[in-house]
Design an enzyme around this catalytic site. Structure first.
Site, PDB file in Angstrom:
ATOM      1  N   SER A 156      -8.677   6.602  10.660  1.00 54.97           N
ATOM      2  CA  SER A 156      -8.757   7.785   9.812  1.00 54.97           C
ATOM      3  C   SER A 156      -9.429   8.919  10.574  1.00 54.97           C
ATOM      4  O   SER A 156     -10.179   8.689  11.527  1.00 54.97           O
ATOM      5  CB  SER A 156      -9.563   7.474   8.542  1.00 54.97           C
ATOM      6  OG  SER A 156      -9.774   8.647   7.779  1.00 54.97           O
ATOM      7  N   LYS A 193     -14.399   2.860   8.058  1.00 59.14           N
ATOM      8  CA  LYS A 193     -13.289   3.131   8.976  1.00 59.14           C
ATOM      9  C   LYS A 193     -13.793   3.272  10.402  1.00 59.14           C
ATOM     10  O   LYS A 193     -13.107   2.862  11.361  1.00 59.14           O
ATOM     11  CB  LYS A 193     -12.556   4.400   8.542  1.00 59.14           C
ATOM     12  CG  LYS A 193     -11.901   4.325   7.170  1.00 59.14           C
ATOM     13  CD  LYS A 193     -10.895   3.195   7.078  1.00 59.14           C
ATOM     14  CE  LYS A 193      -9.614   3.470   7.847  1.00 59.14           C
ATOM     15  NZ  LYS A 193      -8.575   2.441   7.598  1.00 59.14           N
ATOM     16  N   GLY A 248       0.796  -1.214   0.000  1.00 58.44           N
ATOM     17  CA  GLY A 248       0.000   0.000   0.000  1.00 58.44           C
ATOM     18  C   GLY A 248       0.835   1.273   0.000  1.00 58.44           C
ATOM     19  O   GLY A 248       2.031   1.264   0.320  1.00 58.44           O
ATOM     20  N   TYR A 249       0.191   2.361  -0.324  1.00 61.66           N
ATOM     21  CA  TYR A 249       0.811   3.693  -0.382  1.00 61.66           C
ATOM     22  C   TYR A 249       1.454   4.057   0.957  1.00 61.66           C
ATOM     23  O   TYR A 249       2.623   4.460   1.020  1.00 61.66           O
ATOM     24  CB  TYR A 249      -0.287   4.683  -0.776  1.00 61.66           C
ATOM     25  CG  TYR A 249       0.070   6.154  -0.766  1.00 61.66           C
ATOM     26  CD1 TYR A 249       1.225   6.641  -1.376  1.00 61.66           C
ATOM     27  CD2 TYR A 249      -0.798   7.073  -0.178  1.00 61.66           C
ATOM     28  CE1 TYR A 249       1.516   8.004  -1.390  1.00 61.66           C
ATOM     29  CE2 TYR A 249      -0.524   8.438  -0.189  1.00 61.66           C
ATOM     30  CZ  TYR A 249       0.635   8.889  -0.788  1.00 61.66           C
ATOM     31  OH  TYR A 249       0.915  10.237  -0.797  1.00 61.66           O
TER      32      TYR A 249
END
Length: 343
Positions: A122, A161, A7-8
């Site tokens: 998040s 999230k 992932g990023y």
């Protein structure tokens, strides 16, 4: 163990841990997808620490047993990040986020070596829409707030999230082997370790330069943070013994036009960066063309937002890169990697 190693964000976490000489187990969804795994070879070549790759599926119970075996720290980052074009929110977002977190933590419970779990949550687990700020004391979101306005049909990513983080906090209360910290970042921008373009953050930055928003952008405020700061926050959360709780990880808030102005300052008029903000009523009319529902426009465009990052500074000793540096280096990296034709 770092979940979702391609992932990023997780790519930066893995890279930084290895550079610190820390052995890492990380999971990937598919060993055959070499395009997404290539960057994981470079850290192995430049570090004395060990990097071990495991194939694991978030929705398959027990798949994380082996990757977690023998680990003291688990950093769970893997979760779908999709904001537009969602056809089945339950299948695309909620189930992977909720069941994935549950499966990882059930594997944690099977491994007595684990002492701490750091969960990538998040800022949208704190608020759902920017208009929610009007009901918050002092008009500033803190870690005490929870998103209570998102649903599977409205802001489904934010909902996914929120329910995943709540599930994690409920599971940690059922045992005394490991503790839990959550990282709650805003909109993550900044240069990527890999050349993948399927990150929403990378794709959005490309859209700033390819003319997608040349006619104008909505007046949309968003909290921004550098991907390298978010990675650092995860690592500090893992290795700061007395740290605890939830952590807002945000550098500052800005509008989409603010981002465009920064890009124009450093890259001139070679790219069709937006120069104006579109009226809210106009964006409300055309929102479906951009994969947004009109309720989103009504509840988010035009409302200023503010998040308090003071707890992350005191609990994790965090400092934050200025967003101008983040945006400039992010766009530069996109150009250097050939993801957008140079002007």
């Amino acid at each position: 163990m770092v979940s979702g190693g391609t992932g990023y964000l997780s790519s930066w976490i893995v890279k930084m841990l290895l550079e610190d000489g820390i052995n890492v187990n990380t999971t990937v969804r598919d060993f055959n997808d070499e395009a997404k795994m290539g960057h994981l070879e470079t850290p192995k070549e430049t570090s004395d620490a060990d990097l071990n790759l495991f194939e694991a599926n978030l929705l398959k119970p027990g798949d994380f047993d082996e990757p977690i075996k023998g680990c003291e720290l688990v950093i769970h980052t893997a979760s779908p990040y999709i904001l537009t074009g969602i056809k089945n929110s339950e299948e695309e977002l909620i189930q992977p986020a909720l069941e994935g977190t549950t499966n990882v933590l059930e594997s944690v419970n099977k491994n007595p070596t684990v002492k701490r779990v750091v969960l990538t949550s998040s800022a949208v687990a704190i608020y759902g829409d920017t208009v929610d700020i009007q009901s918050i004391p002092n008009g500033v979101f803190t870690e005490n707030e929870w998103n209570i306005t998102s649903t599977p049909d409205h802001q489904p990513y934010s909902y996914s999230k929120t329910v995943a983080e709540k599930k994690a906090w409920s599971l940690v209360m059922q045992q005394d082997q490991w503790d839990l910290l959550s990282i709650n970042p805003g909109w993550i921008l900044g240069p990527s370790v890999s050349k993948r373009t399927d990150s929403m953050s990378i794709n959005t930055m490309i859209e700033f330069g390819n003319g997608t928003y040349k006619s104008g952008v909505p007046k949309l405020w968003t909290p921004i943070v550098d991907v390298r700061d978010v990675a650092t926050a995860h690592i500090k959360a893992g290795f700061t013994p007395n740290a605890s709780g939830r952590h807002i990880i945000v550098s500052e808030e800005a509008t989409l036009l603010d981002i465009a102005k920064i890009l124009r300052k450093h890259f001139g008029n070679e790219y069709p960066f937006p120069k104006r903000e579109a009226p809210k009523f106009l964006f409300w009319l055309i929102a479906p063309m951009y994969g947004r529902i009109r309720k989103y426009v009504s509840r988010n465009v035009g409302f200023r937002i503010k998040l308090d990052n003071s707890y992350s500074k005191s609990d994790l000793n965090m400092t934050f890169l200025p967003i101008e540096q983040t945006i400039k280096e992010h766009f530069n990296q996109i150009l250097d990697d050939g993801l957008l034709a140079k002007g």
